[in-house]
Motif scaffolding. Structure first.
Motif, mmCIF file in Angstrom:
data_model
loop_
_atom_site.group_PDB
_atom_site.id
_atom_site.type_symbol
_atom_site.label_atom_id
_atom_site.label_comp_id
_atom_site.label_asym_id
_atom_site.label_seq_id
_atom_site.Cartn_x
_atom_site.Cartn_y
_atom_site.Cartn_z
ATOM 1 N N GLY A 182 0.823 -1.205 0.000
ATOM 2 C CA GLY A 182 0.000 0.000 0.000
ATOM 3 C C GLY A 182 0.853 1.249 0.000
ATOM 4 N N ILE A 183 0.266 2.353 0.441
ATOM 5 C CA ILE A 183 0.925 3.659 0.434
ATOM 6 C C ILE A 183 1.039 4.173 1.865
ATOM 7 C CG2 ILE A 183 0.673 6.086 -0.245
ATOM 8 C CD1 ILE A 183 -0.754 5.089 -2.783
ATOM 9 N N LYS A 184 2.191 4.759 2.197
ATOM 10 C CA LYS A 184 2.390 5.390 3.494
ATOM 11 C C LYS A 184 2.782 6.859 3.297
ATOM 12 C CE LYS A 184 2.022 2.096 6.719
ATOM 13 N NZ LYS A 184 1.114 2.199 7.889
ATOM 14 N N ILE A 185 2.088 7.752 4.004
ATOM 15 C CA ILE A 185 2.488 9.157 4.038
ATOM 16 C C ILE A 185 3.575 9.281 5.091
ATOM 17 C CG2 ILE A 185 1.721 11.540 4.277
ATOM 18 C CD1 ILE A 185 0.421 9.940 1.963
ATOM 19 N N CYS A 186 4.734 9.789 4.710
ATOM 20 C CA CYS A 186 5.916 9.708 5.570
ATOM 21 C C CYS A 186 6.612 11.056 5.716
ATOM 22 C CB CYS A 186 6.939 8.735 4.969
ATOM 23 S SG CYS A 186 6.289 7.126 4.540
ATOM 24 N N LYS A 187 7.542 11.071 6.647
ATOM 25 C CA LYS A 187 8.514 12.161 6.706
ATOM 26 C C LYS A 187 9.835 11.645 6.162
ATOM 27 C CE LYS A 187 9.658 11.213 11.560
ATOM 28 N NZ LYS A 187 9.688 11.771 12.922
ATOM 29 N N GLN A 188 10.682 12.563 5.791
ATOM 30 C CA GLN A 188 11.967 12.196 5.200
ATOM 31 C C GLN A 188 12.887 11.595 6.256
ATOM 32 O OE1 GLN A 188 13.771 15.276 2.713
ATOM 33 N NE2 GLN A 188 15.781 14.734 3.520
ATOM 34 N N SER A 189 13.478 10.467 5.931
ATOM 35 C CA SER A 189 14.425 9.820 6.831
ATOM 36 C C SER A 189 15.702 10.640 6.947
ATOM 37 C CB SER A 189 14.757 8.420 6.306
ATOM 38 O OG SER A 189 15.884 7.884 6.957
ATOM 39 N N LYS A 190 16.397 10.464 8.069
ATOM 40 C CA LYS A 190 17.680 11.141 8.269
ATOM 41 C C LYS A 190 18.852 10.278 7.820
ATOM 42 C CE LYS A 190 16.099 14.136 11.997
ATOM 43 N NZ LYS A 190 16.280 14.585 13.396
ATOM 44 N N SER A 191 18.572 9.270 7.017
ATOM 45 C CA SER A 191 19.651 8.461 6.447
ATOM 46 C C SER A 191 20.546 9.343 5.584
ATOM 47 C CB SER A 191 19.064 7.323 5.615
ATOM 48 O OG SER A 191 18.232 6.509 6.407
ATOM 49 N N ARG A 192 21.776 8.892 5.368
ATOM 50 C CA ARG A 192 22.719 9.737 4.628
ATOM 51 C C ARG A 192 23.766 8.873 3.944
ATOM 52 N NH1 ARG A 192 27.516 10.264 7.435
ATOM 53 N NH2 ARG A 192 27.510 9.261 9.486
ATOM 54 N N TRP A 193 24.582 9.543 3.138
ATOM 55 C CA TRP A 193 25.688 8.868 2.453
ATOM 56 C C TRP A 193 26.980 9.056 3.230
ATOM 57 C CZ3 TRP A 193 25.356 5.625 -1.566
ATOM 58 C CH2 TRP A 193 24.183 5.643 -2.326
ATOM 59 N N LYS A 194 27.723 7.981 3.403
ATOM 60 C CA LYS A 194 29.085 8.035 3.929
ATOM 61 C C LYS A 194 30.011 7.860 2.737
ATOM 62 C CE LYS A 194 32.389 7.811 7.097
ATOM 63 N NZ LYS A 194 32.756 8.950 7.968
ATOM 64 N N GLU A 195 30.682 8.931 2.358
ATOM 65 C CA GLU A 195 31.397 8.946 1.079
ATOM 66 C C GLU A 195 32.908 8.927 1.266
ATOM 67 O OE1 GLU A 195 28.052 11.550 -1.341
ATOM 68 O OE2 GLU A 195 29.546 12.556 -0.082
ATOM 69 N N SER A 196 33.584 8.478 0.214
ATOM 70 C CA SER A 196 35.047 8.499 0.182
ATOM 71 C C SER A 196 35.496 8.658 -1.265
ATOM 72 C CB SER A 196 35.628 7.214 0.780
ATOM 73 O OG SER A 196 35.197 6.083 0.046
ATOM 74 N N PHE A 197 36.697 9.155 -1.426
ATOM 75 C CA PHE A 197 37.271 9.338 -2.759
ATOM 76 C C PHE A 197 38.508 8.456 -2.902
ATOM 77 C CE2 PHE A 197 34.773 13.127 -2.203
ATOM 78 C CZ PHE A 197 34.291 13.406 -3.478
ATOM 79 N N VAL A 222 9.754 4.639 12.771
ATOM 80 C CA VAL A 222 8.535 4.400 12.012
ATOM 81 C C VAL A 222 8.070 5.708 11.366
ATOM 82 C CG1 VAL A 222 6.150 3.579 12.167
ATOM 83 C CG2 VAL A 222 7.926 2.543 13.586
ATOM 84 N N ASN A 223 7.379 5.570 10.239
ATOM 85 C CA ASN A 223 6.801 6.700 9.499
ATOM 86 C C ASN A 223 7.829 7.550 8.760
ATOM 87 O OD1 ASN A 223 4.166 6.019 10.186
ATOM 88 N ND2 ASN A 223 4.184 7.272 12.039
ATOM 89 N N THR A 224 9.011 6.998 8.499
ATOM 90 C CA THR A 224 9.942 7.643 7.577
ATOM 91 C C THR A 224 9.862 6.915 6.234
ATOM 92 O OG1 THR A 224 11.825 6.216 8.099
ATOM 93 C CG2 THR A 224 11.508 8.202 9.453
ATOM 94 N N ASP A 225 10.351 7.571 5.196
ATOM 95 C CA ASP A 225 10.308 6.943 3.873
ATOM 96 C C ASP A 225 11.139 5.667 3.823
ATOM 97 O OD1 ASP A 225 12.729 8.345 4.041
ATOM 98 O OD2 ASP A 225 12.337 9.613 2.304
ATOM 99 N N VAL A 237 6.365 11.563 0.565
ATOM 100 C CA VAL A 237 6.833 12.628 1.446
ATOM 101 C C VAL A 237 6.455 13.972 0.822
ATOM 102 C CG1 VAL A 237 8.843 13.734 2.503
ATOM 103 C CG2 VAL A 237 8.765 11.245 2.301
ATOM 104 N N PRO A 238 5.643 14.789 1.497
ATOM 105 C CA PRO A 238 5.364 16.129 0.985
ATOM 106 C C PRO A 238 6.604 17.004 1.134
ATOM 107 C CG PRO A 238 4.345 15.832 3.138
ATOM 108 C CD PRO A 238 4.934 14.504 2.753
ATOM 109 N N VAL A 239 6.935 17.752 0.094
ATOM 110 C CA VAL A 239 8.155 18.568 0.109
ATOM 111 C C VAL A 239 7.820 20.012 -0.290
ATOM 112 C CG1 VAL A 239 9.659 16.617 -0.404
ATOM 113 C CG2 VAL A 239 8.716 17.942 -2.281
ATOM 114 N N HIS A 240 8.734 20.923 0.046
ATOM 115 C CA HIS A 240 8.585 22.313 -0.384
ATOM 116 C C HIS A 240 9.959 22.951 -0.506
ATOM 117 C CE1 HIS A 240 8.383 24.062 4.006
ATOM 118 N NE2 HIS A 240 9.210 23.045 3.898
#
Length: 268
Positions: A182-197, A222-225, A237-240
């Motif tokens: 189904g569909i869930k209305i969510c907030k944006q997760s605080k997940s992120r990229w750990k980057e290296s060069f 719960v309730n994150t994307d 996730v509604p955005v602006h």
């Protein structure tokens, strides 16, 4: 007879990408479709616009659909701007971007050309939706979620007459139709990229860099994307485009007060 809504379709994977071709065919069932999309891959370009070179935008026919199409040499944001200002007969009723090959959940929205096109449309007062499928393969199954995509677009078209411009980031798990819960209305997760060069060298000895990264997920909330996608749901996730950090306003105002106090104390 009710007039069909005008639907602007764009993306960042190029006008030839299977994702946008699928989205175009879906939108043809809902309205009068205009396509203005990059002529080549523009992923990860965020909200870039073309300022230092010319823009080309040429009419093109790729398949036997009823849509009107243009390929643009610029970015996804360029595509939205030129569509609104020069190509379309009037402002579209909705702008849809995608279907992106790969996720635009969580922090990915910051880098996404797909979602920057959505944000640009919302700046112009146009309801907008970005669709992304969590499958980077060129031959990914974009039609399993057709029913959901069309339902979401219909809902936005029906409810877009308000003071609040609807702008949505929709991510779809890599699942078969009967596996999507189904569909869930969510907030944006605080997940992120750990980057290296990684530093590498050409045969002539000149060094260059190659970007690598691991996506660090914060899926326990719960309730994150990210939680919704992991658990088999389509996330919305509604955005602006308002970047104001409202929770810091009072704090910063107190800093200004303190600064002015010391200024007058020292120099008066």
């Amino acid at each position: 007879m009710k007039k069909k809504p005008i639907i602007l379709v764009t993306n960042d994977d190029s006008i030839n990408a299977p994702g946008i071709r699928a989205l175009i065919h879906m939108m043809n069932t809902l309205g009068e479709v205009y396509v203005v999309a990059p002529d080549q891959q523009k992923s990860g370009i965020s909200h870039a616009i073309t300022m230092d070179t010319v823009l080309y935008c040429n009419s093109i026919k790729i398949d036997n659909g009823i849509q009107k199409e243009w390929k643009c040499s610029g970015t996804p944001v360029d595509c939205v701007k030129i569509a609104i200002n020069d190509i379309l007969p009037k402002k579209p009723d909705i702008c849809v971007s995608g279907i992106n090959h790969g996720s635009n959940s969580s922090i990915n929205i910051v880098y996404s050309g797909t979602m920057s096109a959505v944000i640009e449309a919302s700046i112009e007062g146009i309801p907008s939706i970005g669709f992304s499928l969590l499958d980077v393969k060129w031959n990914a199954d974009f039609y399993s979620s057709k029913e959901y995509i069309c339902r979401i677009v219909k809902k936005v078209l029906k409810n877009s007459v308000s003071d609040h411009i609807i702008s949505l980031n929709v991510n779809i798990p890599k699942l078969k139709k009967n596996q999507i819960r189904g569909i869930k209305i969510c907030k944006q997760s605080k997940s992120r990229w750990k980057e290296s060069f990684e530093k590498r060298y050409t045969p002539s000895g000149k060094h260059y860099y190659w970007l690598f990264g691991n996506f660090i997920k914060n899926e326990k909330i719960v309730n994150t994307d990210e939680w919704a996608l992991k658990n088999g749901y389509i996330s919305i996730v509604p955005v602006h485009f308002d970047f104001t950090n409202y929770s810091l306003l009072n704090t910063l105002n107190s800093w200004t007060f303190v600064y002015l106090f010391f200024y007058f104390f020292l120099f008066n």
